[in-house]
Design a protein around this motif. Structure first.
Motif, PDB file in Angstrom:
ATOM      1  N   LEU A   9       0.947  -1.301   0.132  1.00  0.00           N
ATOM      2  CA  LEU A   9       0.112   0.002  -0.079  1.00  0.00           C
ATOM      3  C   LEU A   9       0.980   1.156   0.071  1.00  0.00           C
ATOM      4  O   LEU A   9       1.684   1.299   0.926  1.00  0.00           O
ATOM      5  CB  LEU A   9      -0.739   0.005   1.189  1.00  0.00           C
ATOM      6  CG  LEU A   9      -1.756   1.164   1.501  1.00  0.00           C
ATOM      7  CD1 LEU A   9      -2.614   1.613   0.440  1.00  0.00           C
ATOM      8  CD2 LEU A   9      -2.653   1.145   2.780  1.00  0.00           C
ATOM      9  N   VAL A  10       0.883   1.977  -0.993  1.00  0.00           N
ATOM     10  CA  VAL A  10       1.608   3.012  -1.042  1.00  0.00           C
ATOM     11  C   VAL A  10       0.747   4.361  -1.401  1.00  0.00           C
ATOM     12  O   VAL A  10      -0.091   4.637  -2.086  1.00  0.00           O
ATOM     13  CB  VAL A  10       2.663   2.938  -2.515  1.00  0.00           C
ATOM     14  CG1 VAL A  10       3.506   4.121  -2.641  1.00  0.00           C
ATOM     15  CG2 VAL A  10       3.467   1.667  -2.371  1.00  0.00           C
ATOM     16  N   LEU A  16       3.201   2.517   3.320  1.00  0.00           N
ATOM     17  CA  LEU A  16       2.494   2.232   4.312  1.00  0.00           C
ATOM     18  C   LEU A  16       2.539   0.692   4.837  1.00  0.00           C
ATOM     19  O   LEU A  16       2.566   0.370   5.963  1.00  0.00           O
ATOM     20  CB  LEU A  16       0.782   2.447   4.335  1.00  0.00           C
ATOM     21  CG  LEU A  16       0.746   3.975   4.444  1.00  0.00           C
ATOM     22  CD1 LEU A  16       0.694   4.856   3.308  1.00  0.00           C
ATOM     23  CD2 LEU A  16      -0.640   4.353   5.203  1.00  0.00           C
ATOM     24  N   VAL A  17       2.481  -0.237   3.609  1.00  0.00           N
ATOM     25  CA  VAL A  17       2.677  -1.589   3.863  1.00  0.00           C
ATOM     26  C   VAL A  17       3.329  -2.140   2.873  1.00  0.00           C
ATOM     27  O   VAL A  17       3.072  -1.948   1.715  1.00  0.00           O
ATOM     28  CB  VAL A  17       1.046  -2.208   3.859  1.00  0.00           C
ATOM     29  CG1 VAL A  17       0.867  -3.735   4.306  1.00  0.00           C
ATOM     30  CG2 VAL A  17       0.175  -1.540   5.023  1.00  0.00           C
ATOM     31  N   VAL A  53      -6.493  -5.438   5.805  1.00  0.00           N
ATOM     32  CA  VAL A  53      -5.228  -6.350   5.500  1.00  0.00           C
ATOM     33  C   VAL A  53      -5.325  -7.397   6.540  1.00  0.00           C
ATOM     34  O   VAL A  53      -5.157  -7.160   7.489  1.00  0.00           O
ATOM     35  CB  VAL A  53      -4.062  -5.668   5.579  1.00  0.00           C
ATOM     36  CG1 VAL A  53      -3.091  -6.385   4.998  1.00  0.00           C
ATOM     37  CG2 VAL A  53      -3.982  -4.311   4.480  1.00  0.00           C
ATOM     38  N   SER A  54      -5.280  -8.734   6.168  1.00  0.00           N
ATOM     39  CA  SER A  54      -5.224  -9.639   6.946  1.00  0.00           C
ATOM     40  C   SER A  54      -3.839 -10.523   6.805  1.00  0.00           C
ATOM     41  O   SER A  54      -3.662 -11.057   5.866  1.00  0.00           O
ATOM     42  CB  SER A  54      -6.430 -10.941   6.652  1.00  0.00           C
ATOM     43  OG  SER A  54      -7.460 -10.112   6.849  1.00  0.00           O
ATOM     44  N   THR A  78      -0.516  -4.468  -5.670  1.00  0.00           N
ATOM     45  CA  THR A  78       0.190  -3.181  -5.304  1.00  0.00           C
ATOM     46  C   THR A  78      -1.121  -2.286  -5.424  1.00  0.00           C
ATOM     47  O   THR A  78      -1.800  -1.896  -6.345  1.00  0.00           O
ATOM     48  CB  THR A  78       1.115  -2.706  -6.293  1.00  0.00           C
ATOM     49  OG1 THR A  78       2.218  -3.621  -6.193  1.00  0.00           O
ATOM     50  CG2 THR A  78       1.706  -1.486  -5.893  1.00  0.00           C
ATOM     51  N   LEU A  79      -1.443  -1.407  -4.377  1.00  0.00           N
ATOM     52  CA  LEU A  79      -2.572  -0.418  -4.181  1.00  0.00           C
ATOM     53  C   LEU A  79      -1.722   0.985  -4.444  1.00  0.00           C
ATOM     54  O   LEU A  79      -0.988   1.296  -3.249  1.00  0.00           O
ATOM     55  CB  LEU A  79      -3.332  -0.508  -3.156  1.00  0.00           C
ATOM     56  CG  LEU A  79      -4.564   0.251  -3.170  1.00  0.00           C
ATOM     57  CD1 LEU A  79      -5.597  -0.546  -2.731  1.00  0.00           C
ATOM     58  CD2 LEU A  79      -4.500   1.705  -2.652  1.00  0.00           C
ATOM     59  N   LEU A  80      -1.751   1.737  -5.237  1.00  0.00           N
ATOM     60  CA  LEU A  80      -1.368   3.068  -5.330  1.00  0.00           C
ATOM     61  C   LEU A  80      -2.524   4.104  -4.843  1.00  0.00           C
ATOM     62  O   LEU A  80      -3.628   4.220  -5.716  1.00  0.00           O
ATOM     63  CB  LEU A  80      -0.617   3.380  -6.355  1.00  0.00           C
ATOM     64  CG  LEU A  80       0.139   2.534  -7.079  1.00  0.00           C
ATOM     65  CD1 LEU A  80       0.607   2.921  -8.500  1.00  0.00           C
ATOM     66  CD2 LEU A  80       1.464   2.649  -6.116  1.00  0.00           C
TER      67      LEU A  80
END
Length: 135
Positions: A9-10, A16-17, A53-54, A78-80
């Protein structure tokens, strides 16, 4: 036990993750999506909402995002995000400001398409507000 995959997670400010997870629930533009290992390749836009998020250890973390897109592949996701913050760190004043700006955008819309888009965004923000902030 579920197979794990890499999730990142960006936001523009920071990463962030970046970890191996069992699953991620994301607020896709067409509705919530649960991403797991070996997911079919998909790219989707993200609406304002909560990402869950698990982790492989069974821990769940939640993050608030304000738009962006996700690139989902069988080996990872990947989540932007346009903006993202852990749900525990959400700033009530910032969310209220975003809602007010969305209301102003809706009122100032010059055509039907712009007004419809602003109404949709305002609806997403108010739904998000109800989901994460106590009454």
């Amino acid at each position: 036990m579920a197979q794990s995959f890499k999730f990142e997670l960006v936001s523009p400010e920071r990463l962030l993750v970046s970890e191996e997870v069992d699953r991620v629930v994301i607020p896709g533009a067409e509705g919530e999506m649960t991403v797991m290992a070996d997911h079919a390749p998909v790219m989707t836009t993200i609406k304002p909402g909560v990402i869950t998020v698990s982790s492989t250890a069974g821990k769940e973390d939640r993050y608030v995002v304000f738009g962006g897109f996700a690139d989902i592949l069988p080996e990872g996701c990947t989540l932007l995000a346009e903006s993202a913050v852990h749900v525990d760190d959400i700033d009530r004043a910032d969310l209220a400001r975003r809602i007010q700006e969305a209301r102003e955008d809706m009122e100032d819309a010059k055509d039907h398409e712009a007004r419809t888009k602003a109404e949709e965004f305002l609806g997403q923000l108010t739904t998000l507000e109800g989901a994460i902030l106590p009454a």
